[in-house]
Design a protein around this motif. Structure first.
Motif, PDB file in Angstrom:
ATOM      1  N   ALA A 271       9.758   7.248   0.854  1.00  0.00           N
ATOM      2  CA  ALA A 271       9.337   6.811   2.193  1.00  0.00           C
ATOM      3  C   ALA A 271       9.056   5.321   2.242  1.00  0.00           C
ATOM      4  CB  ALA A 271       8.106   7.593   2.638  1.00  0.00           C
ATOM      5  N   ARG A 272       8.477   4.793   1.193  1.00  0.00           N
ATOM      6  CA  ARG A 272       8.132   3.364   1.213  1.00  0.00           C
ATOM      7  C   ARG A 272       9.369   2.483   1.270  1.00  0.00           C
ATOM      8  NH1 ARG A 272       7.586   2.217  -4.839  1.00  0.00           N
ATOM      9  NH2 ARG A 272       8.325   4.213  -5.583  1.00  0.00           N
ATOM     10  N   GLU A 273      10.508   3.016   0.850  1.00  0.00           N
ATOM     11  CA  GLU A 273      11.767   2.262   0.897  1.00  0.00           C
ATOM     12  C   GLU A 273      12.425   2.368   2.272  1.00  0.00           C
ATOM     13  OE1 GLU A 273      12.643   0.387  -1.602  1.00  0.00           O
ATOM     14  OE2 GLU A 273      11.102   1.168  -2.950  1.00  0.00           O
ATOM     15  N   GLY A 274      12.021   3.341   3.069  1.00  0.00           N
ATOM     16  CA  GLY A 274      12.677   3.599   4.340  1.00  0.00           C
ATOM     17  C   GLY A 274      12.082   2.876   5.529  1.00  0.00           C
ATOM     18  N   GLY A 275      11.060   2.065   5.309  1.00  0.00           N
ATOM     19  CA  GLY A 275      10.473   1.336   6.412  1.00  0.00           C
ATOM     20  C   GLY A 275       9.286   2.064   7.018  1.00  0.00           C
ATOM     21  N   MET A 276       8.753   1.478   8.071  1.00  0.00           N
ATOM     22  CA  MET A 276       7.525   1.965   8.691  1.00  0.00           C
ATOM     23  C   MET A 276       7.681   3.360   9.287  1.00  0.00           C
ATOM     24  SD  MET A 276       4.418   1.454   9.247  1.00  0.00           S
ATOM     25  CE  MET A 276       3.743  -0.156   9.475  1.00  0.00           C
ATOM     26  N   SER A 277       8.760   3.619  10.010  1.00  0.00           N
ATOM     27  CA  SER A 277       8.902   4.929  10.651  1.00  0.00           C
ATOM     28  C   SER A 277       9.028   6.043   9.613  1.00  0.00           C
ATOM     29  CB  SER A 277      10.090   4.952  11.617  1.00  0.00           C
ATOM     30  OG  SER A 277      11.298   4.740  10.929  1.00  0.00           O
ATOM     31  N   ALA A 278       9.734   5.776   8.510  1.00  0.00           N
ATOM     32  CA  ALA A 278       9.862   6.784   7.443  1.00  0.00           C
ATOM     33  C   ALA A 278       8.514   7.027   6.785  1.00  0.00           C
ATOM     34  CB  ALA A 278      10.888   6.322   6.412  1.00  0.00           C
ATOM     35  N   THR A 279       7.737   5.979   6.601  1.00  0.00           N
ATOM     36  CA  THR A 279       6.416   6.124   5.995  1.00  0.00           C
ATOM     37  C   THR A 279       5.492   6.930   6.893  1.00  0.00           C
ATOM     38  OG1 THR A 279       6.699   4.025   4.831  1.00  0.00           O
ATOM     39  CG2 THR A 279       4.445   4.863   5.054  1.00  0.00           C
TER      40      THR A 279
END
Length: 160
Positions: A127-135
């Motif tokens: 999630a941390r690699e996917g940006g704010m919305s993924a987080t």
């Protein structure tokens, strides 16, 4: 002399059904993603963004938002793909745990708890690699998982 079969509480029945349905959907989603379904969706999203960009220009706020979201989705897809087999295995372990809790067996709670904690760790890693919305999405999913663990824990007294 016969022993009375303990009755399953309604809350336990409801959360078992919800967990079972979610587990099956998550397995389906993992299979779909692993077989190229997510990649196909990303390609369609990219086509739509390019069409909108041609129509409204590169400075259109929705074009910028879509491009940002695309970048985030592509990063997330790249980082999640290696974890798909682990997600499927943990979903299966979770479903077995839920089935055992359905049968009022405490061991099911411990299987579910193990699967849920490992699943939560795996969800947060990419999630941390996917940006704010993924987080945000991943943190929400972990929160819901913690709620279910708590609800199952409250029903341990009904299990043997």
């Amino acid at each position: 002399m016969t022993t009375a079969i303990p009755k399953r509480p309604k809350l336990l029945t409801v959360i078992c059904i919800l967990s079972f349905i979610y587990g099956l959907f998550d397995i389906g989603g993992c299979v779909w993603s692993g077989s190229g379904g997510y990649q196909h969706m990303l390609e369609n999203q990219r086509t739509q963004t390019l069409q909108r960009r041609d129509q409204y220009g590169p400075d259109d706020p929705l074009v910028k938002l879509n491009e940002s979201q695309e970048e985030s989705n592509v990063k997330m897809a790249e980082h999640v793909k290696p974890f798909l087999p682990a997600f499927i295995a943990l979903d299966l372990l979770s479903i077995v745990g839920v089935w055992l809790m359905w049968k009022l067996r405490k061991v099911g709670f411990w299987l579910y708890l193990t699967a849920a904690v490992l699943w939560a760790v795996l969800v947060l890693m990419p999630a941390r690699e996917g940006g704010m919305s993924a987080t945000i999405m991943s943190v929400f999913m972990v929160f819901v998982t913690l709620v279910f663990i708590t609800l199952y824990g409250m029903n341990l007294k009904h299990m043997r």
